[in-house]
Scaffold this motif. Structure first.
Motif, mmCIF file in Angstrom:
data_model
loop_
_atom_site.group_PDB
_atom_site.id
_atom_site.type_symbol
_atom_site.label_atom_id
_atom_site.label_comp_id
_atom_site.label_asym_id
_atom_site.label_seq_id
_atom_site.Cartn_x
_atom_site.Cartn_y
_atom_site.Cartn_z
ATOM 1 N N SER A 119 0.782 -1.169 0.140
ATOM 2 C CA SER A 119 -0.030 0.003 -0.035
ATOM 3 C C SER A 119 0.911 1.163 0.052
ATOM 4 O O SER A 119 0.547 2.134 -0.667
ATOM 5 N N ALA A 120 1.964 1.345 0.829
ATOM 6 C CA ALA A 120 2.790 2.431 0.893
ATOM 7 C C ALA A 120 3.598 2.776 -0.389
ATOM 8 O O ALA A 120 3.458 3.939 -0.739
ATOM 9 N N ILE A 121 3.913 1.577 -0.953
ATOM 10 C CA ILE A 121 4.696 1.805 -2.239
ATOM 11 C C ILE A 121 3.606 2.211 -3.408
ATOM 12 O O ILE A 121 4.162 3.265 -4.246
ATOM 13 N N ALA A 171 2.056 6.507 -7.273
ATOM 14 C CA ALA A 171 0.818 7.284 -7.484
ATOM 15 C C ALA A 171 1.135 8.571 -7.251
ATOM 16 O O ALA A 171 0.928 9.349 -8.184
ATOM 17 N N TYR A 172 1.859 9.100 -6.362
ATOM 18 C CA TYR A 172 2.373 10.446 -6.028
ATOM 19 C C TYR A 172 3.254 10.941 -6.807
ATOM 20 O O TYR A 172 3.043 12.014 -7.397
ATOM 21 N N ILE A 173 4.245 10.237 -7.273
ATOM 22 C CA ILE A 173 5.255 10.533 -8.380
ATOM 23 C C ILE A 173 4.526 10.703 -9.575
ATOM 24 O O ILE A 173 4.948 11.521 -10.366
ATOM 25 N N TRP A 175 2.925 14.202 -10.302
ATOM 26 C CA TRP A 175 3.864 15.369 -10.467
ATOM 27 C C TRP A 175 4.448 15.183 -11.676
ATOM 28 O O TRP A 175 5.095 16.022 -12.446
ATOM 29 N N THR A 176 4.659 13.776 -12.235
ATOM 30 C CA THR A 176 5.472 13.866 -13.566
ATOM 31 C C THR A 176 4.496 13.688 -14.688
ATOM 32 O O THR A 176 4.775 14.042 -15.872
ATOM 33 N N ASP A 177 3.358 13.061 -14.590
ATOM 34 C CA ASP A 177 2.541 12.822 -15.810
ATOM 35 C C ASP A 177 1.088 13.190 -15.356
ATOM 36 O O ASP A 177 0.365 11.859 -15.487
ATOM 37 N N PRO A 178 0.619 14.315 -15.152
ATOM 38 C CA PRO A 178 -0.800 14.467 -14.622
ATOM 39 C C PRO A 178 -1.886 14.064 -15.652
ATOM 40 O O PRO A 178 -1.533 14.298 -17.200
ATOM 41 N N ALA A 179 -3.075 13.674 -15.190
ATOM 42 C CA ALA A 179 -3.722 12.977 -16.360
ATOM 43 C C ALA A 179 -4.477 14.088 -16.984
ATOM 44 O O ALA A 179 -4.643 15.069 -17.261
#
Length: 66
Positions: free
Chosen positions: A50-52, A57-59, A62-66
């Motif tokens: 879950s943490a990974i 998802a957080y990364i 910031w790198t490829d927003p939908a």
């Protein structure tokens, strides 16, 4: 205390045992639940997954927003 003993806490309260006994049993039950939760290999593995997933998802946000 075991899982089946959860009902015993409330049965003892209905039988007329002192409220202090109820709170002692409840604290013991909470400690046992906490200890079993943190020493469970399956739970620790699921928590790690879950943490990974959250970090990935957080990364991605910031790198490829939908």
């Amino acid at each position: 205390m075991h899982v089946r003993d959860h009902d015993m806490v409330f049965l003892n309260l209905r039988k007329g045992y002192p409220v202090s006994t109820f709170w002692q049993q409840l604290n013991e039950q909470r400690w046992d639940d906490h200890r079993y939760y943190h020493h469970s290999t399956i739970n620790q593995s699921l928590h790690l997954i879950s943490a990974i997933s959250f970090v990935v998802a957080y990364i991605l946000v910031w790198t490829d927003p939908a």
